[in-house]
Design an enzyme around this catalytic site. Structure first.
Site, PDB file in Angstrom:
ATOM      1  N   ASP A   1      -1.356   0.215 -11.087  1.00 57.54           N
ATOM      2  CA  ASP A   1      -0.003   0.579 -10.772  1.00 57.54           C
ATOM      3  C   ASP A   1       0.448   1.593 -12.348  1.00 57.54           C
ATOM      4  O   ASP A   1      -0.235   2.195 -12.539  1.00 57.54           O
ATOM      5  CB  ASP A   1       0.762  -0.602 -10.554  1.00 57.54           C
ATOM      6  CG  ASP A   1       2.418  -0.106 -10.374  1.00 57.54           C
ATOM      7  OD1 ASP A   1       2.725   0.254  -9.411  1.00 57.54           O
ATOM      8  OD2 ASP A   1       3.001  -0.190 -11.408  1.00 57.54           O
TER       9      ASP A   1
ATOM     10  N   HIS B   1      -0.864  -2.253  -1.596  1.00 56.42           N
ATOM     11  CA  HIS B   1      -0.695  -1.597  -3.125  1.00 56.42           C
ATOM     12  C   HIS B   1      -1.296  -2.888  -4.008  1.00 56.42           C
ATOM     13  O   HIS B   1      -1.446  -2.276  -5.058  1.00 56.42           O
ATOM     14  CB  HIS B   1       0.847  -1.750  -3.299  1.00 56.42           C
ATOM     15  CG  HIS B   1       1.126  -0.955  -4.755  1.00 56.42           C
ATOM     16  ND1 HIS B   1       0.682   0.391  -5.357  1.00 56.42           N
ATOM     17  CD2 HIS B   1       1.592  -1.700  -5.910  1.00 56.42           C
ATOM     18  CE1 HIS B   1       1.014   0.523  -6.647  1.00 56.42           C
ATOM     19  NE2 HIS B   1       1.343  -0.737  -6.753  1.00 56.42           N
TER      20      HIS B   1
END
Length: 320
Positions: A102, A297
């Site tokens: 991320d 994610h």
């Protein structure tokens, strides 16, 4: 199984940083994303230590037990990459492989771009490297996606800070385990009069990779520090663009790897997939793009065994 230990070190970048570490050997730095902490790498620390590496997951600038300054401009990507590079001599190493997820992936890519002499290899999880554009990022995002795009919602100090801090249990349950509720064209758009958490439905149950104890760790990490400093990373998008003008056409030279979930909204849309086709131009020594099926994610937490296997193979090839 190697044990994870904790200490505080003085980064040569000038920040006292909390780190979690395990093992001995060549240094591997594991950089967390938003809104996380070193804990997101709990499965990788022990696995990489067992494979013969010194695995270190810092709590990055502005987060948890590291903390940081209040000024927004102290969270530019030059500060963030400087913290990472400053950890290497503090840990007795001249080089490292830098792995990030991320926002941590963005820091990892920039660290490799800015100091290829110090980076033996770079691995990004969930977020690929993006070449510097021809205009400030917030202007480009507003033109392409509109004012409701969540990164633009984060720009204004106050609303997002208060929203995410209001009920930490709800915040982490929704962000980590909630199903996304997307706007037109599948975009994460904050509804009018709403907030970032409205992008996620409240989950009925937790997924098998996330426990109540895991959620308790994240809430404890943010209970004292809050969200303002982590959100300041987003508030430097345009400043980062200004500061990196000298690297406008530069390429990421170290060996590189991208690991992404096939269901991750960051890379699953058509525009992102199209951009990945040109990734080799920006990172000419790209080793591979590893797609993980049925993965969203939170890559290394959702698929620890698969991520560990890919990472150790990359390290064996580039970091001995």
């Amino acid at each position: 199984m190697p044990e994870i230990s904790h200490r505080v070190v003085d980064s040569a970048g000038g920040l006292r940083m909390h780190i979690a570490e395990a093992g001995r050997g060549p240094l591997v730095l594991l950089l967390h994303g938003f809104p996380e902490s070193w804990y997101s790498w709990r499965h990788q620390l022990t696995a990489l230590a067992a494979a013969g590496y010194h695995a270190v997951a810092p709590t990055q600038r502005g987060y948890g037990r590291t903390g940081g300054p209040d000024a927004v401009d102290q969270y530019s990507v030059l500060h963030l990459a400087g913290d990472v590079l400053g950890l290497m001599p503090a840990l007795g190493a001249e080089h490292a492989v830098v792995v990030g997820h991320d926002w941590g992936a963005t820091v990892a890519w920039y660290t490799a771009l800015l100091r290829p002499d110090a980076v033996r290899g770079v691995v990004g999880l969930a977020v690929p490297p993006y070449p510097r554009g021809n205009r400030p990022p917030t202007e480009a995002l507003r033109h392409l996606l509109g004012d409701a795009f969540y990164m633009l919602y984060f720009q204004q100090p106050g609303p997002a800070d208060a929203e995410l801090s209001r009920d930490l249990g709800t915040t982490f349950r929704r962000i980590l385990a909630g199903a996304p509720t997307l706007g037109p064209a599948g975009l994460p758009l904050v509804p009018e009069g709403g907030g970032f958490l409205d992008l996620f439905r409240e989950p009925d149950t937790l997924p098998d990779w996330l426990t109540e104890d895991d959620l308790a760790h994240y809430t404890a990490e943010f209970a004292t520090g809050g969200f303002t400093r982590p959100l300041n990373w987003y508030r430097n998008l345009d400043r980062n663009w200004e500061l990196t003008g000298a690297w406008h056409t530069a390429r990421i030279q170290p060996p590189a790897l991208l690991i992404a979930g096939e269901k991750d909204l960051v890379v699953s849309n058509a525009a992102a997939r199209s951009g990945l086709c040109t990734l080799g131009t920006f990172a000419p020594h790209l080793h591979d793009v590893q797609w993980l099926p049925d993965t969203g994610h939170w890559t290394q937490q959702q698929r620890p065994a698969e991520v560990n296997k890919v990472l150790t193979a990359f390290l064996a090839a580039h970091h001995r």
